[in-house]
Design a protein around this motif. Structure first.
Motif, PDB file in Angstrom:
ATOM      1  N   PHE A   7       0.831  -1.200   0.000  1.00 51.19           N
ATOM      2  CA  PHE A   7       0.000   0.000   0.000  1.00 51.19           C
ATOM      3  C   PHE A   7       0.869   1.254   0.000  1.00 51.19           C
ATOM      4  N   LEU A 105      -5.918   1.279   6.419  1.00 54.58           N
ATOM      5  CA  LEU A 105      -5.584   0.384   5.305  1.00 54.58           C
ATOM      6  C   LEU A 105      -4.246  -0.296   5.538  1.00 54.58           C
ATOM      7  N   ARG A 106      -3.312   0.411   6.157  1.00 52.14           N
ATOM      8  CA  ARG A 106      -2.036  -0.221   6.522  1.00 52.14           C
ATOM      9  C   ARG A 106      -2.262  -1.343   7.536  1.00 52.14           C
ATOM     10  N   GLU A 109      -3.708  -4.394   5.895  1.00 57.53           N
ATOM     11  CA  GLU A 109      -2.715  -5.153   5.127  1.00 57.53           C
ATOM     12  C   GLU A 109      -1.796  -5.946   6.038  1.00 57.53           C
ATOM     13  N   ARG A 128      -3.397  -4.879  -8.396  1.00 53.77           N
ATOM     14  CA  ARG A 128      -2.409  -3.827  -8.599  1.00 53.77           C
ATOM     15  C   ARG A 128      -2.069  -3.660 -10.070  1.00 53.77           C
ATOM     16  N   CYS A 215      -7.265   3.513  -2.737  1.00 54.91           N
ATOM     17  CA  CYS A 215      -8.033   3.066  -1.572  1.00 54.91           C
ATOM     18  C   CYS A 215      -9.063   2.015  -1.974  1.00 54.91           C
ATOM     19  N   TYR A 218      -7.323  -1.413  -2.649  1.00 50.94           N
ATOM     20  CA  TYR A 218      -6.863  -2.161  -1.475  1.00 50.94           C
ATOM     21  C   TYR A 218      -8.031  -2.592  -0.596  1.00 50.94           C
TER      22      TYR A 218
END
Length: 401
Positions: A7, A105-106, A109, A128, A215, A218
């Motif tokens: 990300f 989001l981090r 992941e 991706r 965003c 992910y």
């Protein structure tokens, strides 16, 4: 040494765009924030002075009975500038939510590392790759549009000089200034000013839209991973592991994703509503310019502008649609797991998950419309209606001439 997440790697693609536009997504120290704000304020003054000039030109054109093609020449660019202003304004206004969204989001992941690595890598690679194709395509179109608007007036100046042996200065955009912009003393400065104003518009739109795409991508990755884990929750021998414990983890994961989607909705819902409305008008006016303007150079320029406008609203709707569809897949995954091989209590829990997942996570334009591919078709339908009306209004003038 900590390994950088995918990300963060993807987010770095926006670094140059953010620096040039003066926008900031992640947390930074006071000095860096002041620098970015100064760049943003400078760009805003630079751009909005041209927007004001465009508004005055539009008003003067209506008062003086200027030909419709000249009036509509400037309107799409002015509206797109307003879109860029609004998108950048809400990114700054909701900066705390943007920071929170990035952190969430981090965290998602990092938490997903504990699950099937091969499937995770495969899903991330697919998503991706598509994201990179979209960003690269839009970058090429944006660069092409800058090149077209930059060189079209110069080409026309050269052609007119060859035909008439006279230099007739032109500008990329028709604005009103408190001085004569076609005076050779001011013309180069005004020319550069208008080109950089165009660059500011594209930079601000790219910063907001690319962050939105990243965003959405992910979040979709997380929904796909969740669906896979939920579908494979119950093994053939159901009592060889703590299924209930894993189910609780997946439920928390699902709730986390719902929360993250709601944050993204909060950041973009207001600007999306204006984007929907303005896109109908922009596509209509740009299509009208392509068909009504006889000049080939300007026709090609507005054709590029038309493709860019169509793709901008299309990808906005497409990525929203991707989130909606991937969230609905969670319900299918709950149904497809071996729920009939476990006890009644666990079956009821899975049924609750399935029922909740049938209500999709979605992005909206302030609740007035869902951001999906159906919304894109409605935008196209509205644009076509406006175009037909405008073309009908313009036809009698053509016959009179």
């Amino acid at each position: 040494m900590a390994v950088e997440s995918l990300f963060d790697v993807t987010l770095k693609r926006l670094k140059l765009i953010l620096i040039l536009s003066g926008l900031n997504l992640e947390k930074c120290n006071r000095r860096q924030k002041i620098k970015r704000r100064c760049v943003f304020i400078f760009n805003s003054i630079w751009l909005n002075s041209d927007i004001i000039g465009a508004v005055f030109y539009f008003i003067d054109g209506i008062k003086n009975g200027t030909d419709m093609t000249e009036i509509t020449y400037l309107a799409p660019c002015a509206m797109l500038s307003a879109v860029s202003n609004l998108k950048s304004f809400y990114l700054i206004t909701y900066n705390k939510y943007v920071n929170n969204l990035i952190d969430e989001l981090r965290a998602l992941e990092i938490n997903s590392i504990n699950y099937n690595t091969n499937i995770k890598n495969q899903i991330e690679k697919e998503e991706r790759r598509f994201l990179n194709v979209v960003i690269n395509l839009l970058n090429i179109l944006n660069i092409g549009m800058v090149v077209n608007f930059t060189f079209s007036p110069l080409i026309l100046i050269a052609i007119n000089y060859v035909r008439t042996k006279e230099v007739e200065l032109m500008l990329p955009f028709l604005d009103v200034y408190p001085f004569d912009p076609l005076n050779i003393k001011y013309w180069p400065l005004v020319y550069v000013k208008q080109i950089w104003s165009e660059c500011i518009v594209l930079l601000e739109i790219c910063a907001a839209d690319y962050f939105y795409y990243i965003c959405c991508t992910y979040i979709r990755i997380q929904f796909r991973l969740l669906s896979y884990e939920l579908e494979n929750l119950i093994p053939t021998k159901p009592y060889d592991q703590d299924i209930r414990g894993r189910l609780l983890e997946l439920i928390k994961w699902h709730q986390h994703l719902i929360s993250v989607t709601n944050i993204l909705e909060l950041i973009y819902s207001k600007s999306t509503l204006f984007n929907f409305f303005s896109s109908s008008v922009i596509i209509c006016l740009t299509g009208f310019n392509v068909t009504a303007i006889d000049n080939l150079a300007f026709g090609v320029t507005f054709l590029t502008f038309l493709f860019m406008s169509l793709l901008q609203i299309f990808f906005l709707c497409l990525f929203g649609d991707m989130i909606m569809r991937s969230s609905l897949e969670v319900s299918d995954a709950a149904y497809n797991c071996l729920w009939y091989s476990v006890d009644q209590r666990l079956t009821k829990d899975l049924m609750i998950v399935q029922i909740r997942a049938q209500k999709p996570c979605k992005l909206t334009a302030m609740g007035f419309a869902d951001v999906n591919l159906r919304a894109f078709t409605r935008v196209l339908s509205s644009s076509w209606s406006y175009f037909c009306l405008l073309n009908t209004m313009y036809t009698p003038t053509t016959h009179e001439n």
